[in-house]
Design a protein around this motif. Structure first.
Motif, PDB file in Angstrom:
ATOM      1  N   TYR A  87     -20.149  -8.361 -22.385  1.00 10.29           N
ATOM      2  CA  TYR A  87     -18.739  -8.215 -22.766  1.00 10.29           C
ATOM      3  C   TYR A  87     -18.408  -8.984 -24.039  1.00 10.29           C
ATOM      4  O   TYR A  87     -17.577  -8.544 -24.824  1.00 10.29           O
ATOM      5  CB  TYR A  87     -17.831  -8.638 -21.609  1.00 10.29           C
ATOM      6  N   VAL A 147     -13.316  -4.500 -23.525  1.00  5.60           N
ATOM      7  CA  VAL A 147     -12.248  -5.139 -22.763  1.00  5.60           C
ATOM      8  C   VAL A 147     -10.894  -4.582 -23.202  1.00  5.60           C
ATOM      9  O   VAL A 147     -10.051  -4.221 -22.377  1.00  5.60           O
ATOM     10  CB  VAL A 147     -12.303  -6.681 -22.915  1.00  5.60           C
ATOM     11  N   SER A 178      -6.598 -10.571 -16.533  1.00  6.80           N
ATOM     12  CA  SER A 178      -7.929 -11.052 -16.936  1.00  6.80           C
ATOM     13  C   SER A 178      -8.286 -10.604 -18.346  1.00  6.80           C
ATOM     14  O   SER A 178      -8.777 -11.396 -19.158  1.00  6.80           O
ATOM     15  CB  SER A 178      -8.994 -10.543 -15.959  1.00  6.80           C
ATOM     16  N   CYS A 179      -8.064  -9.321 -18.625  1.00  3.57           N
ATOM     17  CA  CYS A 179      -8.452  -8.782 -19.940  1.00  3.57           C
ATOM     18  C   CYS A 179      -7.639  -9.389 -21.070  1.00  3.57           C
ATOM     19  O   CYS A 179      -8.192  -9.748 -22.107  1.00  3.57           O
ATOM     20  CB  CYS A 179      -8.327  -7.258 -19.945  1.00  3.57           C
ATOM     21  N   THR A 180      -6.329  -9.519 -20.889  1.00  4.69           N
ATOM     22  CA  THR A 180      -5.518 -10.072 -21.974  1.00  4.69           C
ATOM     23  C   THR A 180      -5.810 -11.551 -22.213  1.00  4.69           C
ATOM     24  O   THR A 180      -5.828 -11.993 -23.355  1.00  4.69           O
ATOM     25  CB  THR A 180      -4.012  -9.852 -21.729  1.00  4.69           C
ATOM     26  N   CYS A 228      -8.056  -2.025 -21.093  1.00  4.70           N
ATOM     27  CA  CYS A 228      -6.589  -2.181 -21.048  1.00  4.70           C
ATOM     28  C   CYS A 228      -5.910  -0.873 -21.422  1.00  4.70           C
ATOM     29  O   CYS A 228      -4.980  -0.419 -20.746  1.00  4.70           O
ATOM     30  CB  CYS A 228      -6.123  -3.284 -21.992  1.00  4.70           C
ATOM     31  N   LEU A 288     -16.056 -12.127 -17.563  1.00  2.00           N
ATOM     32  CA  LEU A 288     -15.942 -11.512 -18.884  1.00  2.00           C
ATOM     33  C   LEU A 288     -16.699 -12.282 -19.957  1.00  2.00           C
ATOM     34  O   LEU A 288     -16.822 -11.810 -21.074  1.00  2.00           O
ATOM     35  CB  LEU A 288     -14.465 -11.354 -19.268  1.00  2.00           C
TER      36      LEU A 288
END
Length: 92
Positions: free
Chosen positions: A60, A67, A16-18, A71, A55
């Motif tokens: 965010y 974010v 999700s973050c990447t 990671c 996100l």
């Protein structure tokens, strides 16, 4: 090249973050600068609750560095480093 099986092994938090960073993170120092600690903890709590947070919320988007910081936190807290102790000599 990643296979479907390999992709399914990627933790949701990293996936999700990447994906979010690739889409919205074209800013200087995305992994170098830290996000606001309270935002990082809020985001972490949402993932720990087995939710996939939205996100794209303003909190965010306005603090996109949180974010990237999440990671980095994920990798720091792994029980074994990505560059394993057994291979450390070869890497250095």
């Amino acid at each position: 090249q990643l296979t479907t099986t390999t992709c399914s092994l990627v933790p949701q938090v990293l996936k999700s973050c990447t994906e979010f960073i690739e889409k919205h993170g074209i800013v200087d120092g995305i992994y170098r600068l830290s996000g606001i600690a309270s935002n990082i903890q809020k985001l972490r709590h949402e993932f720990d609750s087995e939710q996939i947070p939205d996100l794209t919320k303003d909190i965010y988007i306005q603090d996109i560095h949180c974010v990237g910081s999440l990671c980095k936190l994920y990798f720091r807290e792994l029980p074994n480093p990505l560059l394993t102790y057994q291979l450390y000599e070869k890497f250095s």
